[in-house]
Design a protein around this motif. Structure first.
Motif, short mmCIF file in Angstrom:
data_model
loop_
_atom_site.label_atom_id
_atom_site.label_comp_id
_atom_site.label_asym_id
_atom_site.label_seq_id
_atom_site.Cartn_x
_atom_site.Cartn_y
_atom_site.Cartn_z
N PRO A 40 51.61 23.62 50.81
CA PRO A 40 51.02 22.68 49.85
C PRO A 40 49.70 22.15 50.36
O PRO A 40 49.51 21.96 51.56
CB PRO A 40 52.06 21.57 49.76
N GLY A 41 48.78 21.93 49.45
CA GLY A 41 47.47 21.41 49.81
C GLY A 41 47.15 20.17 49.00
O GLY A 41 48.03 19.61 48.33
N PRO A 42 45.91 19.74 49.02
CA PRO A 42 45.54 18.50 48.35
C PRO A 42 45.37 18.61 46.83
O PRO A 42 45.15 17.60 46.18
CB PRO A 42 44.21 18.12 49.01
N VAL A 43 45.50 19.80 46.27
CA VAL A 43 45.42 19.97 44.82
C VAL A 43 46.75 20.50 44.33
O VAL A 43 47.13 21.64 44.62
CB VAL A 43 44.26 20.92 44.42
N ALA A 44 47.47 19.66 43.57
CA ALA A 44 48.77 20.07 43.04
C ALA A 44 48.70 20.40 41.56
O ALA A 44 49.62 21.01 41.02
CB ALA A 44 49.80 18.95 43.26
N PHE A 45 47.60 20.01 40.89
CA PHE A 45 47.50 20.21 39.45
C PHE A 45 46.04 20.19 39.04
O PHE A 45 45.27 19.36 39.52
CB PHE A 45 48.25 19.09 38.72
N GLU A 46 45.66 21.09 38.16
CA GLU A 46 44.33 21.11 37.55
C GLU A 46 44.53 21.22 36.05
O GLU A 46 45.53 21.72 35.58
CB GLU A 46 43.52 22.33 38.04
N GLY A 47 43.59 20.76 35.30
CA GLY A 47 43.67 20.88 33.86
C GLY A 47 43.74 19.51 33.20
O GLY A 47 43.51 18.47 33.82
N THR A 48 44.06 19.52 31.91
CA THR A 48 44.13 18.29 31.14
C THR A 48 45.16 17.35 31.75
O THR A 48 46.30 17.74 32.01
CB THR A 48 44.52 18.59 29.68
N GLY A 49 44.75 16.13 31.99
CA GLY A 49 45.65 15.14 32.60
C GLY A 49 45.55 15.06 34.10
O GLY A 49 46.27 14.27 34.73
N ALA A 50 44.67 15.86 34.73
CA ALA A 50 44.53 15.80 36.19
C ALA A 50 43.74 14.57 36.59
O ALA A 50 42.82 14.15 35.89
CB ALA A 50 43.84 17.06 36.71
N VAL A 51 44.13 13.98 37.71
CA VAL A 51 43.43 12.82 38.27
C VAL A 51 43.20 13.04 39.76
O VAL A 51 43.99 13.72 40.42
CB VAL A 51 44.19 11.49 38.06
N THR A 52 42.11 12.46 40.26
CA THR A 52 41.84 12.49 41.70
C THR A 52 42.04 11.08 42.23
O THR A 52 41.52 10.12 41.67
CB THR A 52 40.40 12.96 41.97
N VAL A 53 42.82 11.00 43.31
CA VAL A 53 43.13 9.72 43.95
C VAL A 53 42.56 9.77 45.36
O VAL A 53 42.70 10.79 46.05
CB VAL A 53 44.65 9.48 44.02
N TYR A 99 41.58 9.63 52.58
CA TYR A 99 42.38 10.77 52.10
C TYR A 99 42.05 10.96 50.62
O TYR A 99 41.62 10.05 49.93
CB TYR A 99 43.88 10.54 52.32
N ARG A 100 42.28 12.16 50.12
CA ARG A 100 42.00 12.46 48.71
C ARG A 100 42.96 13.56 48.26
O ARG A 100 43.23 14.51 48.99
CB ARG A 100 40.56 12.94 48.55
N PHE A 101 43.46 13.40 47.03
CA PHE A 101 44.27 14.47 46.44
C PHE A 101 44.08 14.50 44.93
O PHE A 101 43.59 13.55 44.34
CB PHE A 101 45.76 14.35 46.81
N LYS A 164 41.13 1.52 39.19
CA LYS A 164 40.18 2.51 38.70
C LYS A 164 39.01 2.57 39.67
O LYS A 164 38.48 1.55 40.08
CB LYS A 164 39.66 2.12 37.32
N ALA A 165 38.63 3.77 40.06
CA ALA A 165 37.48 3.96 40.97
C ALA A 165 36.20 3.69 40.20
O ALA A 165 36.07 4.08 39.03
CB ALA A 165 37.49 5.35 41.56
N SER A 166 35.26 3.05 40.85
CA SER A 166 34.01 2.71 40.17
C SER A 166 32.92 3.75 40.40
O SER A 166 31.95 3.81 39.65
CB SER A 166 33.53 1.33 40.62
N ASP A 167 33.07 4.54 41.46
CA ASP A 167 32.06 5.56 41.73
C ASP A 167 32.67 6.66 42.58
O ASP A 167 33.82 6.58 42.97
CB ASP A 167 30.83 4.97 42.42
N GLY A 168 31.91 7.69 42.84
CA GLY A 168 32.39 8.77 43.68
C GLY A 168 33.15 9.83 42.91
O GLY A 168 33.07 9.91 41.69
#
Length: 189
Positions: A40-53, A99-101, A164-168
């Motif tokens: 497993p890596g830092p991307v578990a889902f792409e497409g409609t409804g995907a979010v980056t945390v 960290y980012r996913f 909610k992230a304001s930038d980046g």
């Protein structure tokens, strides 16, 4: 029998923490090595409804834990859990502690519960992983009505809610505090 050091009773051995080399076996890509097959890596889902945390894990002194590993799991946007769920693994940046996913913004698993992403934290100095949850600020009414979360104080619920992230590059920010005044709520699972 004597009460000396060799009285026949087994002694407790020192506990083992994740250690400074946890990334070599669990997330080799974080140290510049190729990921293992099906790892497993830092991307578990792409497409409609995907979010980056993104966020930082802070220790009790307020310093970033630069060697933390985060495992995350959640339902898909419709609240469905597949055979393996949406599971991933990421690590803190060794320089910044960030960290980012990327995964799906989950739907609720069952009626009356707020959608969340389950998070496990592993790091040097932690004997057993810590379990917490990430909730989304748009689901405030569901968070306040969730039967599991009604037992948690309002400040505890706030520690579980991303902002909610304001930038980046991120959509949401979720900092985790292991101890101290802003300590994140952890679950005994």
């Amino acid at each position: 029998m004597s009460d000396g050091p060799f009285d026949g009773r087994l002694k407790e051995t020192p506990s083992q923490t994740a250690g400074p080399y946890v990334h070599i076996g669990t997330a080799p890509q974080s140290i510049g090595r190729p990921a293992l097959p099906n790892q497993p890596g830092p991307v578990a889902f792409e497409g409609t409804g995907a979010v980056t945390v993104e966020g930082i894990v802070y220790d009790g002194a307020g310093e970033p834990v630069r060697d933390a590993m985060i495992e995350f799991w959640g339902a898909d946007p419709d609240g469905r859990v597949g055979r393996n769920g949406l599971f991933g693994r990421t690590t803190s940046d060794f320089r910044t502690g960030v960290y980012r996913f990327r995964t799906a913004r989950p739907g609720p698993l069952k009626a009356g519960t707020a959608p969340y992403i389950a998070i496990l934290i592993f790091a040097r100095g932690i004997n057993l992983h810590l379990a917490t949850r990430l909730y989304f600020p748009e689901n405030r009414a569901q968070i306040d009505a969730d039967p599991d979360l009604r037992r948690v104080s309002p400040s505890g619920r706030a520690s579980l809610t991303a902002v909610k992230a304001s930038d980046g590059e991120a959509d949401y920010r979720f900092d985790i505090h292991l101890q101290g005044e802003n300590e994140t709520v952890f679950f005994d699972v």
